[in-house]
Design an enzyme around this catalytic site. Structure first.
Site, PDB file in Angstrom:
ATOM      1  N   ARG A 154       0.678  -1.073   0.391  1.00  0.00           N
ATOM      2  CA  ARG A 154      -0.103  -0.028   0.784  1.00  0.00           C
ATOM      3  C   ARG A 154       1.112   0.938  -0.206  1.00  0.00           C
ATOM      4  NH1 ARG A 154      -3.916  -2.212  -2.206  1.00  0.00           N
ATOM      5  NH2 ARG A 154      -6.034  -2.925  -1.197  1.00  0.00           N
TER       6      ARG A 154
ATOM      7  N   HIS B 115      -1.085   1.135  -9.624  1.00  0.00           N
ATOM      8  CA  HIS B 115      -1.993   0.217  -9.129  1.00  0.00           C
ATOM      9  C   HIS B 115      -2.343  -0.822  -9.684  1.00  0.00           C
ATOM     10  CE1 HIS B 115      -3.690   0.468  -4.746  1.00  0.00           C
ATOM     11  NE2 HIS B 115      -3.517  -0.907  -5.334  1.00  0.00           N
TER      12      HIS B 115
END
Length: 318
Positions: A231, A279
């Protein structure tokens, strides 16, 4: 039992209410528009999706919230949700194989110097580098996998297959196939200087936010490659950029960022020793069917009154 699919929902969940009600006797499932979510949640026992504070206040009898992801987005957990008696479950291990494959692609690209050759290709320039130190030999390398849960374990197994010596760091250390050792988080600082590859897989939690900062980046081997597929908020991007500028590490491959999208003027875009993907590590087939399978099993367990799978410690966000 009534389950609400909280808007917005992906198109892939359009047939979930009908399917779930057919497979779980006693279950009512609704997929309301945004303007009807609060009214439906007022009589709901369970929900699927992201539950903002204003909807939590409307959910008078909610006992269970199923997150849509393994690591929910920033803001998913907030004090009122953590304090609420409802249980939270997540989608842990539903796309581990996709992220692990992407991670190995990033590792191999960095170790074989592909970012440089891609730039040469765009410029139609032929600059082969035949020096032995132009590449990183995986069998001669040590990989440090920070976060040895389902994802980190699979990454470690794959790295071991390439001949790496793999060390893991985890809040719940235990023996893992392919790992020489798995150590507690307290051992992180002493392990960083020995690692040729540092791979970060941890979720964003109060304990992991900013864990890779200026202080820890100074501990990296100057030739090390850093890969983040966990993350974005776990890494201070400005500190990483400064470390790359100062030669404190060899390069970085990043799929997640402290700010997303990464601003177009951020210097990381233009660093020759940085590889960026937007991502997408979790992209791959079967994602919707795997998420449905977890939700289906948990609906069955919830109605039966048995323990739910993938339970989260809300105070730790995972």
């Amino acid at each position: 039992m009534k389950l609400v699919l909280i808007p917005p929902q992906r198109d892939s969940t359009a047939d979930w209410p009908e399917r779930l009600m057919a497979e779980v006797p006693g279950l009512t499932v609704v997929r309301p528009p945004a303007e009807g979510a609060a009214a439906e949640l007022a009589t709901a026992d369970a929900a699927y999706g992201v539950l903002p504070k204003e909807l939590l206040e409307a959910a008078g009898r909610l006992k269970w919230l199923q997150a849509q992801q393994a690591g929910p987005p920033p803001g998913f957990y907030y004090p009122e949700l953590v304090a609420h008696p409802l249980q939270v479950t997540n989608m842990r291990d539903t796309y581990t194989d996709h992220v692990a494959t992407h991670t190995l692609a990033l590792v191999l690209a960095m170790c074989r110097g592909l970012p440089r050759y891609l730039r040469d290709q765009q410029a139609a320039e032929w600059h082969p580098d035949w020096s032995p130190d132009a590449v990183v030999s995986l069998p001669d390398s040590t990989a440090l996998v920070i976060g040895a849960g389902a994802l980190g374990s699979e990454i470690g197994r794959l790295l071991d297959a390439f001949g790496c010596t793999v060390t893991g760091i985890d809040v719940r250390p235990s023996a893992k196939p392919g790992f020489e050792q798995v150590l507690p988080v307290e051992a992180l600082d002493e392990q960083l200087p020995a690692a040729d590859l540092v791979i970060l897989t941890v979720p964003h939690t109060p304990d992991t936010e900013g864990m890779i900062d200026a202080r820890r980046l100074k501990l990296f081997k100057s030739s090390a490659y850093f890969i983040n597929v966990g993350r974005g908020p776990t890494v201070r991007l400005d500190a990483l950029d400064a470390a790359l500028e100062n030669g404190q590490l060899g390069g970085a491959a990043l799929d997640v960022f402290e700010t997303e999208p990464l601003p177009p003027d951020h210097p990381l875009w233009r660093r020759p020793n940085v590889l960026i993907t937007p991502h997408v590590a979790g992209v791959g087939p079967h994602e919707a069917s795997r998420r449905y399978a977890v939700l289906l099993e948990n609906c069955r367990r919830f109605i039966a009154g048995t323990e739910l799978m993938n339970l989260v410690d809300k105070t730790k966000w995972f």
